[in-house]
Design a protein around this motif. Structure first.
Motif, PDB file in Angstrom:
ATOM      1  N   LEU A 211     149.613  14.285  46.561  1.00 55.36           N
ATOM      2  CA  LEU A 211     150.283  15.359  47.293  1.00 55.36           C
ATOM      3  C   LEU A 211     150.301  15.121  48.796  1.00 55.36           C
ATOM      4  CD1 LEU A 211     148.897  18.486  45.375  1.00 55.36           C
ATOM      5  CD2 LEU A 211     150.912  17.090  44.862  1.00 55.36           C
ATOM      6  N   GLY A 212     149.561  14.111  49.248  1.00 56.70           N
ATOM      7  CA  GLY A 212     149.551  13.789  50.665  1.00 56.70           C
ATOM      8  C   GLY A 212     148.825  14.799  51.526  1.00 56.70           C
ATOM      9  N   VAL A 213     147.871  15.511  50.939  1.00 59.36           N
ATOM     10  CA  VAL A 213     147.150  16.563  51.662  1.00 59.36           C
ATOM     11  C   VAL A 213     145.678  16.188  51.757  1.00 59.36           C
ATOM     12  CG1 VAL A 213     146.520  19.006  51.714  1.00 59.36           C
ATOM     13  CG2 VAL A 213     148.785  18.313  50.875  1.00 59.36           C
ATOM     14  N   PRO A 214     145.116  16.086  52.973  1.00 54.25           N
ATOM     15  CA  PRO A 214     143.698  15.746  53.123  1.00 54.25           C
ATOM     16  C   PRO A 214     142.808  16.924  52.749  1.00 54.25           C
ATOM     17  CG  PRO A 214     144.636  16.248  55.257  1.00 54.25           C
ATOM     18  CD  PRO A 214     145.786  16.257  54.272  1.00 54.25           C
ATOM     19  N   ARG A 215     141.542  16.654  52.499  1.00 55.60           N
ATOM     20  CA  ARG A 215     140.608  17.673  52.047  1.00 55.60           C
ATOM     21  C   ARG A 215     140.459  18.821  53.037  1.00 55.60           C
ATOM     22  NH1 ARG A 215     135.212  15.405  50.570  1.00 55.60           N
ATOM     23  NH2 ARG A 215     136.467  13.724  49.716  1.00 55.60           N
ATOM     24  N   GLU A 216     140.678  18.552  54.316  1.00 59.16           N
ATOM     25  CA  GLU A 216     140.540  19.604  55.318  1.00 59.16           C
ATOM     26  C   GLU A 216     141.560  20.720  55.125  1.00 59.16           C
ATOM     27  OE1 GLU A 216     138.746  15.902  56.617  1.00 59.16           O
ATOM     28  OE2 GLU A 216     140.829  16.352  56.025  1.00 59.16           O
ATOM     29  N   GLN A 217     142.627  20.433  54.379  1.00 60.31           N
ATOM     30  CA  GLN A 217     143.676  21.424  54.154  1.00 60.31           C
ATOM     31  C   GLN A 217     143.693  21.933  52.719  1.00 60.31           C
ATOM     32  OE1 GLN A 217     147.117  19.246  55.570  1.00 60.31           O
ATOM     33  NE2 GLN A 217     146.842  20.023  57.645  1.00 60.31           N
ATOM     34  N   VAL A 218     142.567  21.718  52.024  1.00 60.48           N
ATOM     35  CA  VAL A 218     142.404  22.202  50.647  1.00 60.48           C
ATOM     36  C   VAL A 218     141.461  23.398  50.656  1.00 60.48           C
ATOM     37  CG1 VAL A 218     141.571  21.653  48.330  1.00 60.48           C
ATOM     38  CG2 VAL A 218     142.826  19.923  49.658  1.00 60.48           C
ATOM     39  N   LEU A 219     141.896  24.496  50.062  1.00 62.29           N
ATOM     40  CA  LEU A 219     141.081  25.708  49.952  1.00 62.29           C
ATOM     41  C   LEU A 219     140.656  25.885  48.502  1.00 62.29           C
ATOM     42  CD1 LEU A 219     139.990  28.325  51.360  1.00 62.29           C
ATOM     43  CD2 LEU A 219     142.124  29.435  50.603  1.00 62.29           C
ATOM     44  N   VAL A 220     139.350  25.878  48.247  1.00 63.91           N
ATOM     45  CA  VAL A 220     138.817  26.083  46.902  1.00 63.91           C
ATOM     46  C   VAL A 220     138.726  27.587  46.637  1.00 63.91           C
ATOM     47  CG1 VAL A 220     136.813  25.765  45.394  1.00 63.91           C
ATOM     48  CG2 VAL A 220     137.548  23.915  46.936  1.00 63.91           C
ATOM     49  N   VAL A 221     139.383  28.049  45.587  1.00 66.95           N
ATOM     50  CA  VAL A 221     139.413  29.469  45.239  1.00 66.95           C
ATOM     51  C   VAL A 221     138.762  29.647  43.878  1.00 66.95           C
ATOM     52  CG1 VAL A 221     140.886  31.473  44.806  1.00 66.95           C
ATOM     53  CG2 VAL A 221     141.513  29.823  46.585  1.00 66.95           C
ATOM     54  N   ALA A 222     137.691  30.425  43.830  1.00 68.24           N
ATOM     55  CA  ALA A 222     136.908  30.498  42.596  1.00 68.24           C
ATOM     56  C   ALA A 222     136.074  31.768  42.544  1.00 68.24           C
ATOM     57  CB  ALA A 222     135.993  29.284  42.479  1.00 68.24           C
ATOM     58  N   ALA A 223     135.716  32.147  41.321  1.00 63.92           N
ATOM     59  CA  ALA A 223     134.803  33.268  41.100  1.00 63.92           C
ATOM     60  C   ALA A 223     133.363  32.792  40.993  1.00 63.92           C
ATOM     61  CB  ALA A 223     135.192  34.038  39.844  1.00 63.92           C
ATOM     62  N   SER A 224     133.157  31.605  40.449  1.00 68.25           N
ATOM     63  CA  SER A 224     131.794  31.110  40.245  1.00 68.25           C
ATOM     64  C   SER A 224     131.254  30.485  41.519  1.00 68.25           C
ATOM     65  CB  SER A 224     131.745  30.084  39.116  1.00 68.25           C
ATOM     66  OG  SER A 224     130.441  29.538  39.013  1.00 68.25           O
ATOM     67  N   VAL A 225     130.229  31.106  42.055  1.00 65.92           N
ATOM     68  CA  VAL A 225     129.565  30.546  43.239  1.00 65.92           C
ATOM     69  C   VAL A 225     128.839  29.260  42.864  1.00 65.92           C
ATOM     70  CG1 VAL A 225     127.807  30.964  44.998  1.00 65.92           C
ATOM     71  CG2 VAL A 225     129.350  32.818  44.298  1.00 65.92           C
ATOM     72  N   ALA A 226     128.159  29.278  41.736  1.00 67.43           N
ATOM     73  CA  ALA A 226     127.343  28.134  41.327  1.00 67.43           C
ATOM     74  C   ALA A 226     128.178  26.895  41.027  1.00 67.43           C
ATOM     75  CB  ALA A 226     126.511  28.500  40.104  1.00 67.43           C
ATOM     76  N   HIS A 227     129.335  27.071  40.379  1.00 66.00           N
ATOM     77  CA  HIS A 227     130.150  25.932  39.983  1.00 66.00           C
ATOM     78  C   HIS A 227     131.064  25.436  41.095  1.00 66.00           C
ATOM     79  CE1 HIS A 227     129.141  27.660  36.000  1.00 66.00           C
ATOM     80  NE2 HIS A 227     129.231  26.421  35.585  1.00 66.00           N
ATOM     81  N   ASP A 228     131.521  26.348  41.958  1.00 63.84           N
ATOM     82  CA  ASP A 228     132.589  25.986  42.883  1.00 63.84           C
ATOM     83  C   ASP A 228     132.319  26.319  44.350  1.00 63.84           C
ATOM     84  OD1 ASP A 228     135.101  25.191  41.097  1.00 63.84           O
ATOM     85  OD2 ASP A 228     134.117  26.870  40.109  1.00 63.84           O
ATOM     86  N   ILE A 229     131.978  27.569  44.636  1.00 65.56           N
ATOM     87  CA  ILE A 229     131.915  27.996  46.029  1.00 65.56           C
ATOM     88  C   ILE A 229     130.798  27.289  46.794  1.00 65.56           C
ATOM     89  CG2 ILE A 229     131.596  29.945  47.588  1.00 65.56           C
ATOM     90  CD1 ILE A 229     134.312  29.884  46.140  1.00 65.56           C
ATOM     91  N   GLN A 230     129.577  27.364  46.291  1.00 65.18           N
ATOM     92  CA  GLN A 230     128.458  26.756  47.010  1.00 65.18           C
ATOM     93  C   GLN A 230     128.600  25.242  47.148  1.00 65.18           C
ATOM     94  OE1 GLN A 230     124.570  27.754  45.510  1.00 65.18           O
ATOM     95  NE2 GLN A 230     123.505  26.539  47.048  1.00 65.18           N
ATOM     96  N   PRO A 231     128.843  24.483  46.045  1.00 60.37           N
ATOM     97  CA  PRO A 231     128.954  23.032  46.217  1.00 60.37           C
ATOM     98  C   PRO A 231     130.138  22.615  47.086  1.00 60.37           C
ATOM     99  CG  PRO A 231     129.452  23.678  43.955  1.00 60.37           C
ATOM    100  CD  PRO A 231     128.877  24.870  44.616  1.00 60.37           C
ATOM    101  N   SER A 232     131.222  23.387  47.078  1.00 61.50           N
ATOM    102  CA  SER A 232     132.377  23.059  47.921  1.00 61.50           C
ATOM    103  C   SER A 232     132.070  23.341  49.384  1.00 61.50           C
ATOM    104  CB  SER A 232     133.601  23.868  47.479  1.00 61.50           C
ATOM    105  OG  SER A 232     133.990  23.524  46.169  1.00 61.50           O
ATOM    106  N   ARG A 233     131.430  24.463  49.642  1.00 60.74           N
ATOM    107  CA  ARG A 233     131.071  24.813  51.020  1.00 60.74           C
ATOM    108  C   ARG A 233     130.106  23.789  51.603  1.00 60.74           C
ATOM    109  NH1 ARG A 233     127.116  27.151  53.602  1.00 60.74           N
ATOM    110  NH2 ARG A 233     125.906  27.494  51.708  1.00 60.74           N
ATOM    111  N   GLU A 234     129.196  23.311  50.787  1.00 60.25           N
ATOM    112  CA  GLU A 234     128.180  22.378  51.270  1.00 60.25           C
ATOM    113  C   GLU A 234     128.748  21.010  51.647  1.00 60.25           C
ATOM    114  OE1 GLU A 234     125.241  22.431  48.195  1.00 60.25           O
ATOM    115  OE2 GLU A 234     124.261  24.244  48.976  1.00 60.25           O
ATOM    116  N   VAL A 235     129.950  20.690  51.172  1.00 67.93           N
ATOM    117  CA  VAL A 235     130.585  19.424  51.579  1.00 67.93           C
ATOM    118  C   VAL A 235     131.721  19.693  52.570  1.00 67.93           C
ATOM    119  CG1 VAL A 235     129.928  18.185  49.505  1.00 67.93           C
ATOM    120  CG2 VAL A 235     132.122  19.400  49.553  1.00 67.93           C
TER     121      VAL A 235
END
Length: 280
Positions: A211-235
């Motif tokens: 898609l030609g989009v770097p990670r800085e322009q990717v927004l992770v949208v999720a309900a699970s903090v354990a599976h998605d929000i926390q590990p995504s925020r930490e990177v």
């Protein structure tokens, strides 16, 4: 300056729990076998489900999700009724998994549920039930709105065949879709289940390449903090926590509150995007 939702170009959705009401579907499906046991309540059933699922996904990262579900059902049935724990999967072999640093041998590839050791029909039916799990009422209207402003992608702890049913339910018929996902990535593709960082890294590499989009322009949208929000925020990824009322699996108020954005529903997030784009 505080970030805006429209600073991002790609949304990477978790699906089950965020777009699809999987907790209701799981609890209802387990009711017949767990009734009258210590696991009969919704909370107890979901807690036990989550524990068994996480253990299987960790031990067998390349096991298809439909097989994971079937084995979760069998394990919970055994626990609830003091039966022997189901035997370990047969037909295992080493599997190669792509990583950011090359290809490594990891995990286990497990024989399909159609093998000689196929579980009873109730187990198989649960494993194949993903396509019948219903979206939340706000999901489809919100996705239609968000698709006008972002490329919508998926990173889901599921297999391709199972997700195909959900994709059809969300997008609508192929000849007249409501919207289209720009890319779909699954645990089957990545060879790993979230929160294993290999799954997210796999999807991010694919998004940049395709898609030609770097990670800085990717927004992770999720309900699970354990599976998605926390590990995504930490990177260092942008995150939007959809903190749906009554959610149990993956809930963590303290960590979830650290997300870049927080909304009670996906519909609320879509309204916020419309407000940003209208300049209101």
């Amino acid at each position: 300056m505080s970030p805006k939702l429209t600073d991002y170009k790609v949304i990477m959705f978790d699906v089950y729990g965020t777009l699809i009401d999987w907790e209701t579907a799981i609890a209802r499906a387990l009711e017949p076998t767990l009734a009258g046991t210590p696991l009969a309540s919704r909370d107890a059933a979901l807690t036990a489900y989550c524990s068994v699922e996480r253990d299987l996904q960790t031990r067998y990262p390349t096991m298809l999700y439909s097989e994971v579900l079937a084995r979760v059902y069998a394990e919970l049935e055994a626990r609830a009724h003091n039966k022997l724990t189901p035997a370990e999967p047969s037909g295992t072999t080493a599997a190669s998994v792509e990583t950011s640093t090359g290809t490594v041998t990891s995990g286990t590839t497990v024989g399909s549920s159609a093998s000689a050791s196929e579980p009873p029909d109730a187990h198989t039916a649960f494993g194949q039930s993903i396509g019948s799990w219903a979206p939340f009422p706000d999901t489809i209207p919100a996705l239609v709105t968000l698709s006008k402003h972002f490329k919508l992608t998926v990173l889901s702890n599921v297999d391709r065949a199972s997700f195909a049913h959900t994709q059809h339910a969300l997008e609508g018929p192929p000849d007249a879709p409501r919207f289209r996902f720009s890319a779909i990535y699954t645990a089957e593709d990545a060879g790993a289940y979230k929160p294993d960082p290999r799954a997210r890294e796999y999807a991010l590499r694919r998004v940049e390449a395709e898609l030609g989009v770097p990670r800085e322009q990717v927004l992770v949208v999720a309900a699970s903090v354990a599976h998605d929000i926390q590990p995504s925020r930490e990177v260092g990824l942008g995150t939007a926590w959809i903190s749906r009322k009554g959610t149990q699996i993956g809930w963590d108020e303290a960590e979830g509150s650290k997300a870049t954005f927080r909304f009670d529903t996906l519909g609320e997030m879509a309204d916020a995007v419309e407000k940003e784009t209208s300049g209101a």
